[in-house]
Design an enzyme around this catalytic site. Structure first.
Site, PDB file in Angstrom:
ATOM      1  N   TYR A 132      10.365   9.422  -2.519  1.00 43.64           N
ATOM      2  CA  TYR A 132       9.683  10.500  -1.818  1.00 43.64           C
ATOM      3  C   TYR A 132      10.583  11.209  -0.810  1.00 43.64           C
ATOM      4  CZ  TYR A 132       5.470   8.209  -3.676  1.00 43.64           C
ATOM      5  OH  TYR A 132       4.512   7.639  -4.490  1.00 43.64           O
ATOM      6  N   ASP A 236       2.978   2.683  -2.311  1.00 42.58           N
ATOM      7  CA  ASP A 236       1.915   3.671  -2.484  1.00 42.58           C
ATOM      8  C   ASP A 236       0.921   3.199  -3.543  1.00 42.58           C
ATOM      9  OD1 ASP A 236       0.410   5.982  -2.421  1.00 42.58           O
ATOM     10  OD2 ASP A 236       1.982   7.286  -3.206  1.00 42.58           O
TER      11      ASP A 236
END
Length: 342
Positions: A132, A236
């Protein structure tokens, strides 16, 4: 007076944050809430600005931030979400994503085996690196020869500090989750840092699982975990799985924190859920429990415990929104938690 920044955001965010603030006010916290209700998708679509520098300064000057949700189907690019969430995580160096998963009531568990239902763990997710980080691009975009690359970024500094945090909160042990058998470079760096962290913490029991095996074990025996530490993308996914095993994502809370500065961004895990926005059935418990995490982090531990107990009593009594088996609306759940606080 302590100032807390509040960003209600999009979708069901304003609905659940409203109840979190009502309940926190009912505790008599004496906190001042600086509400940035203009930071949302509508503003972004009108101005092209996700989070202005002025608003960022208001956030960074406060003791912490309570966030509802970011996301709107009218926004088709990632620029808006990155401009709010990832900017706050990156610029405030909120390198730990702390996501607890604890079963609030046995009836909520989707698992058959009663002995293995009682999940009570924390997913510690590295929050500023990994896939990310935004490193990559597309070559020959729009053609049939397009090549897309997203680079996973791992640094010794980033891995070492998130591992140290995981060990610092362990009660029963720490489990490292990676895919070092397939992701060679990043995996070897995680393994090196893991070996060093174990040497510094010899009294803490440790285990190691590859991410696919960890996902299976979270379903088959979630109660065996205490602290899971992992990278950004695996964390996540695993934290959402853990939340569902714990009874549903609607009651899942999270904190993005920098343990050194003490600053934190607190948000429910569920996202903006535009399909139910405005219907009155959004579950506010994730936002309320995120508020409890905020209170604990700024030194209001007793108020945080009282709020958590009130949520547990509300769930046990079945005074919940439909996703947890109840028939109450969002505001009614907030009122129920407030009533439990006395």
């Amino acid at each position: 007076m302590s100032v807390i920044t509040v960003i209600p955001g999009d979708g069901i965010g304003p609905e659940v944050i409203e109840q979190a603030l009502v309940v926190m006010d009912g505790l008599g916290t004496g906190l001042e809430f600086d509400v940035l209700d203009h930071v949302n998708a509508s503003t972004f679509l009108r101005t092209g600005v996700a989070l202005s520098d002025v608003d960022f300064r208001r956030v960074s000057a406060s003791q912490g931030t309570l966030l509802g949700a970011v996301g709107d189907p009218r926004v088709t690019s990632s620029e808006y979400a990155r401009g709010v969430l990832l900017r706050l995580r990156s610029d405030l160096d909120l390198y730990v994503n702390h996501r607890p998963a604890r079963l609030l009531d046995a009836r909520l568990s989707p698992l058959r085996d009663e002995q293995r239902r009682n999940i009570d763990c924390v997913i510690v997710r590295e929050n500023t690196e990994g896939l990310y980080a935004g490193i990559g691009g597309i070559l020959r975009s729009g053609s049939t020869e397009a090549v897309a690359i997203d680079a996973e970024v791992n640094t010794y500094y980033g891995i070492d500090r998130v591992l140290e945090y995981a060990f610092s909160i362990a009660r029963r042990g720490v489990c490292l989750v990676d895919k070092s058998n397939a992701v060679r470079s990043g995996g070897s760096l995680w393994q090196r840092c893991w070996a060093e962290a174990k040497q510094r913490n010899p009294d803490v029991p440790v285990t190691h699982l590859y991410v696919d095996a960890a996902a299976m074990k979270l379903v088959s025996d979630p109660a065996s975990f205490d602290v899971i530490v992992t990278n950004n993308s695996y964390g996540d996914i695993l934290s959402d799985l853990a939340a569902e095993v714990a009874g549903g994502i609607g009651a899942a809370a999270s904190a993005n924190i920098n343990p050194h500065t003490g600053y934190g961004l607190y948000e429910p895990v569920h996202g903006s859920a535009p399909d139910i926005a405005g219907t009155g059935v959004a579950n506010p418990l994730g936002a309320i429990l995120s508020g409890a995490m905020l209170l604990a982090r700024i030194g209001r531990e007793e108020q945080a415990r009282a709020l958590t107990r009130a949520v547990e009593a509300t769930v046990t009594a079945g005074r919940c929104t439909p996703d947890l088996g109840g028939d109450l609306h969002t505001k009614e759940v907030g009122a129920a938690v407030l009533a439990e606080l006395g």
